[in-house]
Design an enzyme around this catalytic site. Structure first.
Site, PDB file in Angstrom:
ATOM      1  N   LYS A 153       0.858  -1.176   0.000  1.00  0.00           N
ATOM      2  CA  LYS A 153       0.000   0.000   0.000  1.00  0.00           C
ATOM      3  C   LYS A 153       0.901   1.234   0.000  1.00  0.00           C
ATOM      4  CE  LYS A 153      -4.262  -1.758   0.744  1.00  0.00           C
ATOM      5  NZ  LYS A 153      -5.476  -1.402  -0.024  1.00  0.00           N
ATOM      6  N   LYS A 260     -13.232  -7.141  -6.935  1.00  0.00           N
ATOM      7  CA  LYS A 260     -13.635  -7.270  -5.538  1.00  0.00           C
ATOM      8  C   LYS A 260     -15.151  -7.453  -5.511  1.00  0.00           C
ATOM      9  CE  LYS A 260      -9.877  -4.435  -3.728  1.00  0.00           C
ATOM     10  NZ  LYS A 260      -9.473  -3.124  -3.178  1.00  0.00           N
TER      11      LYS A 260
END
Length: 348
Positions: A153, A260
């Site tokens: 991230k 997702k």
């Protein structure tokens, strides 16, 4: 009409999970149960999982809809036509609960070599944002655990510090040893994104997810044309109607898309994205969205039927103090299913 029950739950993180949108310490959602009133043995569980600031479901309206369904029951056709597009997390929960109901309540929704314990699903090792020392320690832990694809991230810390961390990884592990994926969650400003991508390209980055905020289609398309780092769309896919999927991908032409199901509206919707991407020669992989093991189970079993050999993003089961005991476990940088471990399912 199916009987509908819902139970709110809160998952507690084992650590502060940092993203470019802030830090998560807990996550709220619902478990749902559908039951056929004519055959009470036909029952199924699903999970409505929300990520603060990312899930598109309007929370107050979602709470009201769940209360209405709990009081009056679920008409599947009516829900699909009136509510599924606006409430993708609930659509995913309903879809997977229906799959469980069809299996008489079994959590083995999509039988395969995965559910038989014969084959694992390769996954990436996710490194959450933190201070540099913490991130280094987490990276070393993943590599020691056998992970060869690491996802970082980025976007919340100083870019120079993040670049230095990536350089440090590459000093010890070349691209033939460790594949590096990045996820910016839209953190780069449009006027600085290309320059940052050029600097990142020195370190053999596999891909970067959503370098700029979603909704800037022309800018994203230009970045995809010019970027020396392959770009993957993530948030850009959320909320798109079926008829616009192909057009969006055709306009932007990303290198990859990230699926997702909890954010997109379920497995059927995700399969439509895959079909559109493959028509255009765009790669893809599946990522869970911080679900408990209940939601992760459905996503993982479905993913196993797709025969995509790229490392998937399915390793969130170890994030929480209070996750649901399940047959899912991680071994040798893969997600495995051992039916002998059994479930401890929530009561509704």
């Amino acid at each position: 009409m199916l009987a509908f029950k819902a139970r709110p739950y809160t998952l507690k993180f084992r650590f502060e999970a940092g993203t470019s949108r802030g830090v998560l310490t807990e996550k709220h959602g619902w478990f749902i149960r559908l039951t056929d009133p004519d055959d009470p043995a036909r029952t199924g569980l699903g999970e409505c999982s929300l990520i603060p600031g990312l899930s598109p479901d309007p929370v107050q309206e979602l709470s009201e809809l769940i209360a209405q369904l709990s009081a009056h029951g679920l008409d599947v056709d009516q829900f699909t036509s009136l509510h599924a597009a606006r409430f993708p997390a609930l659509a995913f929960a309903v879809e997977t609960a229906l799959a469980s109901l069809e299996k008489q309540g079994s959590m083995c929704l999509f039988p395969s070599a995965f559910t038989e314990g014969q084959k694992g699903i390769p996954i990436n090792g996710l490194i959450w944002m933190g201070d540099i020392a913490t991130m280094k320690a987490r990276i070393n832990e993943k590599i020691a655990g056998g992970f060869t694809t690491i996802k970082l991230k980025v976007g919340a810390l100083n870019f120079e510090d993040e670049l230095a961390l990536i350089a440090e990884i590459r000093k010890h592990y070349g691209p033939e040893q460790i594949t590096l994926r990045l996820d910016a969650n839209g953190a780069f400003r449009a006027d600085e994104a290309l320059e940052k991508l050029k600097r990142l390209s020195d370190y053999h980055i596999h891909s970067i997810e959503q370098p700029i905020k979603a909704g800037q289609i022309e800018l994203m398309a230009e970045l995809c044309r010019q970027s020396p780092v392959p770009i993957a769309l993530d948030e850009e896919l959320t909320g798109q109607p079926d008829e616009e999927m192909f057009n969006l991908l055709d306009a932007i032409r990303p290198h990859y898309i990230i699926l997702k199901p909890s954010l997109l509206g379920g497995l059927r919707k995700s399969a439509l994205w895959i079909a559109a991407a493959e028509r255009l020669g765009i790669g893809w992989w599946v990522t869970s969205a911080l679900e408990s093991n209940l939601g992760l189970n459905a996503i993982a079993q479905w993913t196993a039927t797709l025969h995509n050999n790229m490392p998937q993003g399915l390793g969130t089961g170890q994030l929480y103090h209070n996750n649901i005991p399940s047959p899912l476990y991680i071994r040798d940088a893969s997600l495995w299913y051992d039916s002998g471990l059994g479930w401890k399912l929530p009561e509704l």
